[in-house]
Design an enzyme around this catalytic site. Structure first.
Site, short mmCIF file in Angstrom:
data_model
loop_
_atom_site.label_atom_id
_atom_site.label_comp_id
_atom_site.label_asym_id
_atom_site.label_seq_id
_atom_site.Cartn_x
_atom_site.Cartn_y
_atom_site.Cartn_z
N THR A 5 0.84 -1.20 0.00
CA THR A 5 0.00 0.00 0.00
C THR A 5 0.88 1.26 0.00
O THR A 5 1.91 1.29 0.64
CB THR A 5 -0.87 0.01 1.27
OG1 THR A 5 -1.65 -1.15 1.28
CG2 THR A 5 -1.75 1.25 1.33
N ARG A 10 -13.83 -7.41 -1.07
CA ARG A 10 -13.17 -7.13 0.21
C ARG A 10 -12.62 -5.69 0.21
O ARG A 10 -12.01 -5.23 -0.75
CB ARG A 10 -12.04 -8.13 0.42
CG ARG A 10 -11.23 -7.94 1.71
CD ARG A 10 -9.99 -7.12 1.48
NE ARG A 10 -9.16 -7.02 2.68
CZ ARG A 10 -8.15 -6.18 2.81
NH1 ARG A 10 -7.83 -5.38 1.83
NH2 ARG A 10 -7.45 -6.14 3.92
N GLY A 38 -10.25 -2.96 2.49
CA GLY A 38 -9.30 -2.85 3.60
C GLY A 38 -9.41 -1.50 4.30
O GLY A 38 -10.39 -0.76 4.14
N THR A 97 -0.44 1.43 7.04
CA THR A 97 -0.27 0.40 6.03
C THR A 97 -0.11 -0.93 6.76
O THR A 97 0.40 -0.97 7.88
CB THR A 97 0.95 0.68 5.12
OG1 THR A 97 1.11 -0.40 4.20
CG2 THR A 97 2.23 0.85 5.91
N GLY A 98 -0.57 -2.00 6.15
CA GLY A 98 -0.45 -3.30 6.81
C GLY A 98 -1.71 -4.10 6.63
O GLY A 98 -2.52 -3.83 5.73
#
Ligand code: GLY
Length: 299
Positions: A170, A198, A200, A221-222
């Site tokens: 990302t 999906r 995020g 981010t992650g």
């Protein structure tokens, strides 16, 4: 009162970036930060600078954003992007984009429409068409390494946790302009082999991004599900409001993330006084910052 100089922090994902992929990640973040800093130096707003920087990252095939995004379970990219203006707390986000290479530009247009905050899928693409954004063939977003990775995932046992230890690119930026305005923006193809539809954290206000001129701006981010559960970016800005230093706010956020076995990621923070922090609990995070104190990149 003396103006605070402009400043920018860019991230390009937090994961176990292998040595051969480290130079393009580090250099891509530094290049984008320089582009953004040059914009800020010629008095472009923080919001506009974030758009330019995130577009630059979306166009770089190194990152999981725009061209070169990961593919979902059905074999095509679905892109999420969000942007927030710290001056008036305006927010714009789009999720599930399939036919546009720079979703951050569409997110910015959503932000400008005060009836809207977040658009998804087909509706977001109708909005983009109505606003005159250039459509692309969904195939144009797919690069060969991502197609090959999808083929591998499809034919073997796909373990998302293992994947997150190894890949999450990302991209995003936080910026402070010469007028003291903060902005934050993120763009992502999300997680590899994700369920179609999906969404995020990246494009969700308070989760992947938040900005408030009074306290600070943050991009995360992650692994998005854990970041969403914690509403991580807003938590960081709340800590700044309570007087935490950006280092302390970042450490507290990662401590919250560590509560989950799969809480893996990182964050960038910029304060109204230009203090910049990048912190992560993964082996590496690609990032770069430029401000009155000069350029900083990880080794
Ligand atoms: N942090 C990106 C995602 O989970 O979609």
């Amino acid at each position: 009162m003396a103006k605070i100089g402009p400043a920018i922090v860019v991230h390009g994902g937090a994961w176990n970036i292998p040595p051969e992929q480290w130079p393009p990640h580090r250099d891509g973040c530094l290049r984008a930060a320089r582009v953004g800093y040059a914009e800020l130096k010629r008095d472009v707003s923080a919001l506009d600078a974030v758009v330019v920087v995130v577009c630059d990252l979306e166009d770089d095939p190194t990152f999981d954003a725009g061209v070169g995004s990961v593919l979902n379970r059905d074999g095509y990219p679905e892109l999420d992007s969000g942007i927030m203006d710290g001056a008036e707390l305006r927010f714009g986000g789009v999720v599930g984009i399939r036919r546009f290479a720079n979703p951050i530009r569409i997110a910015r247009a959503v932000l400008e429409d005060d009836r809207l905050c977040l658009l998804s899928g087909e509706g977001a693409e109708i909005f983009a068409r109505e606003r005159g954004f250039q459509e692309c063939d969904p195939e144009a977003l797919i690069l060969e390494p991502e197609r090959a990775a999808w083929e591998r995932h499809r034919s073997g046992n796909f373990d998302l946790k293992e994947k997150f230890e190894s890949s999450n690119d990302t991209a995003g930026a936080v910026a402070l302009d010469g007028e003291g305005n903060l902005a934050a923006g993120n763009s992502t193809g999300g997680t590899s082999f994700k369920h179609p539809g999906r969404v995020g954290d990246s494009a969700l206000p308070g989760c992947g991004i938040y900005a408030d001129n009074r306290y600070g701006a943050c991009c995360c981010t992650g692994w998005g599900e854990q970041i969403m559960r914690l509403v991580l970016a807003k938590g960081v800005v709340d800590d700044l409001e309570r007087g935490a230093t950006p280092e302390k706010a970042a450490r507290s956020a990662l401590a919250r993330l560590n509560r989950f076995e799969s809480g893996r990621g990182g964050l960038i923070i910029l304060t109204p006084t230009g203090s910049a922090v990048a912190l992560f609990n993964t082996p590496r995070m690609a990032w770069a910052s430029i401000g009155p104190g000069g350029e900083r990149v990880p080794e």
